[in-house]
Every structure is written in structure tokens, then in C-alpha cells.
Scaffold this motif. Structure first.
Motif, PDB file in Angstrom:
ATOM      1  N   TYR A  16       0.839  -1.196   0.000  1.00  8.83           N
ATOM      2  CA  TYR A  16       0.000   0.000   0.000  1.00  8.83           C
ATOM      3  C   TYR A  16       0.878   1.252   0.000  1.00  8.83           C
ATOM      4  O   TYR A  16       1.798   1.359   0.807  1.00  8.83           O
ATOM      5  N   LYS A  19      -3.426   7.068  -1.200  1.00  6.63           N
ATOM      6  CA  LYS A  19      -4.487   7.434  -2.131  1.00  6.63           C
ATOM      7  C   LYS A  19      -3.996   8.551  -3.038  1.00  6.63           C
ATOM      8  O   LYS A  19      -3.329   9.473  -2.587  1.00  6.63           O
ATOM      9  N   GLN A  22      -7.562  10.559  -8.965  1.00  9.89           N
ATOM     10  CA  GLN A  22      -7.746   9.919 -10.259  1.00  9.89           C
ATOM     11  C   GLN A  22      -7.780  10.968 -11.372  1.00  9.89           C
ATOM     12  O   GLN A  22      -8.355  12.041 -11.213  1.00  9.89           O
ATOM     13  N   LYS A  31     -12.062  12.117  -7.597  1.00 12.28           N
ATOM     14  CA  LYS A  31     -12.160  10.814  -6.951  1.00 12.28           C
ATOM     15  C   LYS A  31     -10.762  10.316  -6.596  1.00 12.28           C
ATOM     16  O   LYS A  31      -9.845  10.420  -7.393  1.00 12.28           O
ATOM     17  N   HIS A  32     -10.622   9.793  -5.398  1.00 12.85           N
ATOM     18  CA  HIS A  32      -9.344   9.232  -4.967  1.00 12.85           C
ATOM     19  C   HIS A  32      -9.313   7.737  -5.237  1.00 12.85           C
ATOM     20  O   HIS A  32     -10.302   7.039  -5.047  1.00 12.85           O
ATOM     21  N   VAL A  33      -8.152   7.240  -5.673  1.00 13.52           N
ATOM     22  CA  VAL A  33      -7.947   5.826  -5.962  1.00 13.52           C
ATOM     23  C   VAL A  33      -6.784   5.344  -5.109  1.00 13.52           C
ATOM     24  O   VAL A  33      -5.778   6.033  -4.962  1.00 13.52           O
ATOM     25  N   VAL A  34      -6.927   4.141  -4.549  1.00 15.79           N
ATOM     26  CA  VAL A  34      -5.862   3.553  -3.743  1.00 15.79           C
ATOM     27  C   VAL A  34      -4.717   3.140  -4.658  1.00 15.79           C
ATOM     28  O   VAL A  34      -4.927   2.564  -5.714  1.00 15.79           O
ATOM     29  N   SER A  35      -3.495   3.435  -4.241  1.00 15.77           N
ATOM     30  CA  SER A  35      -2.315   3.147  -5.041  1.00 15.77           C
ATOM     31  C   SER A  35      -1.444   2.110  -4.340  1.00 15.77           C
ATOM     32  O   SER A  35      -1.247   2.175  -3.129  1.00 15.77           O
ATOM     33  N   GLU A 125     -10.539  -0.242 -10.135  1.00 17.31           N
ATOM     34  CA  GLU A 125     -10.493   0.216  -8.753  1.00 17.31           C
ATOM     35  C   GLU A 125      -9.076   0.297  -8.195  1.00 17.31           C
ATOM     36  O   GLU A 125      -8.861   0.820  -7.120  1.00 17.31           O
TER      37      GLU A 125
END
Length: 133
Positions: A16, A19, A22, A31-35, A125
Motif C-alpha cells: 500500500y 491514495k 484519479q 475521486k481518490h484511488v488507492v495506489s 479500482e
């Protein structure tokens, strides 16, 4: 007798990172995306089914499906990392999402035990990046 070489299998872990905002066509969407980092391989022993409650390191109430055992008590793993356990041969990680999340980590003596749960994740996602944590 844990982690005999014949009992281990390749499993990939993506760490992980955080975030990120996007972007679509170079524009921020709000919108936030997990990276996650690019997946790296390690070789644990993977159980096929959940063990009996008498031998569980995690108790009986935790919802998990498989247990990974690594013969390294200092193995860097976090409950926010994700795993690629049942990856089909010939597929790249950009073609399919991760298939397991980490529910709990226990360190006991000379090994690390990880409880994992299967998840269904859409490819859109997850964002993979080359930065490692």
C-alpha cells in the motif's frame, strides 16, 4: 517442518502506498484511488482451507479463508497490502486485479502467519505504480 521448499508456492504482494487523485484524459476527477507498488514475489506455505479453531492463531471470530506461513519473523507485511495468490499463468498484473486482502498478521517464534480473505475487485479500482513503500 514448516515451509519446506516443496510446500511453498509463489505469491505476489503489492504494498500500500496511499491514495492518489484519479485522472481521466489528463483532468482530475475529484475521486481518490488507492495506489499500490508493483507486485513482488515471496514464497510462503499456503493452506487450502481454514484450519480448526483449536490451532488458529487468530481466534474463531475473524473472517478469513487461507493462512500463509513465512519462515521470517521480520517479514514486512501490513493489513493494508494486497495479494495475488491464484494468478493464472501467463497473465500480467495490469490485466487482472489482486484477489486476496490481508485480514490479520501474527508473529510467532521464527515465523510469520498471515490470515487472508478472497475478494472480487474490478480492474479500474486499483492503480499500480512503480514506487515502492
Amino acid at each position: 517442518m514448516r515451509n519446506l521448499a516443496r510446500d511453498t508456492q509463489p505469491v505476489y504482494i503489492a504494498r500500500y502506498i496511499g491514495k492518489v487523485m484519479q485522472q481521466v484524459n489528463g483532468k482530475l476527477t475529484g475521486k481518490h484511488v488507492v495506489s499500490y507498488s508493483n507486485p513482488v514475489v515471496f514464497y510462503p506455505t499456503v493452506t487450502m482451507a481454514r484450519g480448526q479453531s483449536q490451532g488458529d492463531f487468530f481466534g474463531v471470530n475473524l473472517d478469513y479463508e487461507k493462512v500463509l506461513t513465512i519462515d521470517d519473523p521480520t517479514f514486512a507485511v501490513s493489513e493494508t497490502d494486497v495479494l495475488f495468490v491464484d494468478v493464472p499463468a501467463g497473465k500480467t498484473f495490469s490485466e487482472l486485479p489482486y484477489d486476496y486482502t490481508i485480514k490479520k498478521v501474527a508473529r510467532k517464534g521464527d515465523f510469520t502467519v498471515i490470515a487472508i480473505k478472497r475478494v472480487e475487485v474490478g480492474k479500474s479500482e486499483v492503480k499500480s505504480t512503480t514506487n515502492a513503500r
